[in-house]
Write a protein that holds these residues in place. Structure first.
Motif, PDB file in Angstrom:
ATOM      1  N   UNK A 245       0.800  -1.223   0.000  1.00  0.00           N
ATOM      2  CA  UNK A 245       0.000   0.000   0.000  1.00  0.00           C
ATOM      3  C   UNK A 245       0.835   1.278   0.000  1.00  0.00           C
ATOM      4  N   UNK A 246       2.143   1.135   0.032  1.00  0.00           N
ATOM      5  CA  UNK A 246       3.010   2.303   0.026  1.00  0.00           C
ATOM      6  C   UNK A 246       4.423   1.898   0.412  1.00  0.00           C
ATOM      7  N   UNK A 247       5.326   2.868   0.402  1.00  0.00           N
ATOM      8  CA  UNK A 247       6.704   2.543   0.760  1.00  0.00           C
ATOM      9  C   UNK A 247       7.007   3.053   2.164  1.00  0.00           C
ATOM     10  N   UNK A 248       7.853   2.295   2.845  1.00  0.00           N
ATOM     11  CA  UNK A 248       8.273   2.626   4.202  1.00  0.00           C
ATOM     12  C   UNK A 248       9.772   2.381   4.300  1.00  0.00           C
TER      13      UNK A 248
ATOM     14  N   UNK B  89       9.617   1.221   9.547  1.00  0.00           N
ATOM     15  CA  UNK B  89       9.268  -0.164   9.858  1.00  0.00           C
ATOM     16  C   UNK B  89       9.620  -0.496  11.303  1.00  0.00           C
ATOM     17  N   UNK B  90      10.753  -0.001  11.780  1.00  0.00           N
ATOM     18  CA  UNK B  90      11.148  -0.237  13.171  1.00  0.00           C
ATOM     19  C   UNK B  90      10.157   0.419  14.137  1.00  0.00           C
TER      20      UNK B  90
ATOM     21  N   UNK C 215       4.375   9.056  10.621  1.00  0.00           N
ATOM     22  CA  UNK C 215       4.808   8.526   9.321  1.00  0.00           C
ATOM     23  C   UNK C 215       4.053   9.241   8.203  1.00  0.00           C
ATOM     24  N   UNK C 216       4.816   9.939   7.384  1.00  0.00           N
ATOM     25  CA  UNK C 216       4.218  10.629   6.236  1.00  0.00           C
ATOM     26  C   UNK C 216       3.633   9.562   5.302  1.00  0.00           C
ATOM     27  N   UNK C 217       2.375   9.718   4.946  1.00  0.00           N
ATOM     28  CA  UNK C 217       1.714   8.776   4.047  1.00  0.00           C
ATOM     29  C   UNK C 217       1.004   7.639   4.755  1.00  0.00           C
ATOM     30  N   UNK C 218       1.109   7.537   6.077  1.00  0.00           N
ATOM     31  CA  UNK C 218       0.459   6.440   6.810  1.00  0.00           C
ATOM     32  C   UNK C 218      -1.060   6.486   6.631  1.00  0.00           C
ATOM     33  N   UNK C 219      -1.645   7.654   6.757  1.00  0.00           N
ATOM     34  CA  UNK C 219      -3.111   7.766   6.628  1.00  0.00           C
ATOM     35  C   UNK C 219      -3.573   7.319   5.243  1.00  0.00           C
ATOM     36  N   UNK C 220      -2.794   7.661   4.216  1.00  0.00           N
ATOM     37  CA  UNK C 220      -3.132   7.231   2.854  1.00  0.00           C
ATOM     38  C   UNK C 220      -3.028   5.705   2.734  1.00  0.00           C
TER      39      UNK C 220
END
Length: 189
Positions: A11-14, A19-20, A117-122
């Motif tokens: 669903x996106x990149x992390x 991840x930690x 986290x930028x983009x987590x909500x998306x």
């Protein structure tokens, strides 16, 4: 944890630090068969990711009949969004059909991930949308089908669930009695 990371990365990149952080917010949970992840009347204050097992979402009708509304299998999230987002008590139960192993996030940790986290909500929006599409694909055709067709399509689309759930739960999900399901199964063999 690798299974959950593989799921998230659809669903996106992390990055490794994100991840930690996510890993630090999870708590493992083992639910025994028939135990509840969420009970009706309670507000959901956690999100679970099912690593192993099967959960069911159920409720009681006004007549007191137990109705199975949906099943959740491995590599899916579970929560009650109304409770998580709006603090409303759940009208349904989330119960372990089999022994289950989950990764669990407390609501405050889930919210912290959204703020950190930028983009987590998306990503969460994409996960939720995917699960909603899967649920609709499972339930929508059942409205206009006869019981035999509903059962056959369930077997075709979810063969991994058919032998893992009690017939009474499957019958309830299909909207038929256990004796009708037994007759259908006998005629299909």
């Amino acid at each position: 944890m690798d299974e959950f990371f593989a799921y998230l990365l659809q669903f996106g990149s992390l990055n490794p630090q994100q991840l930690a952080l996510i890993a630090s917010k999870t708590t493992p949970l083992v639910l025994s068969k028939d135990a509840y992840f969420l009970e009706a009347g309670h507000v959901s204050r956690r999100v679970g990711f099912l690593l192993e097992g099967v959960l069911r979402i159920c409720y009681y009708s006004k007549q007191g009949d137990e109705i199975t509304r949906n099943f959740i299998d491995e590599m899916h999230l579970t929560t009650d969004l109304r409770g998580l987002e709006y603090g409303l008590a759940s009208p349904e139960y989330v119960q372990a059909v089999t022994d289950c192993r989950l990764l669990v996030f407390a609501k405050h940790d889930w919210d912290e991930l959204a703020h950190t986290i930028v983009g987590w909500s998306e990503m969460v929006h994409k996960m939720t949308s995917k699960h909603l599409r899967e649920k609709l694909a499972r339930i929508s055709p059942m409205v206009s089908q006869d019981a035999t067709t509903r059962y056959q399509e369930f077997l075709d689309n979810y063969p991994q669930l058919a032998n893992r759930i009690p017939l009474s739960y499957l019958a309830s999900f299909l909207g038929i009695t256990p004796s009708s399901l037994s007759r259908i199964r006998k005629n299909i063999r």
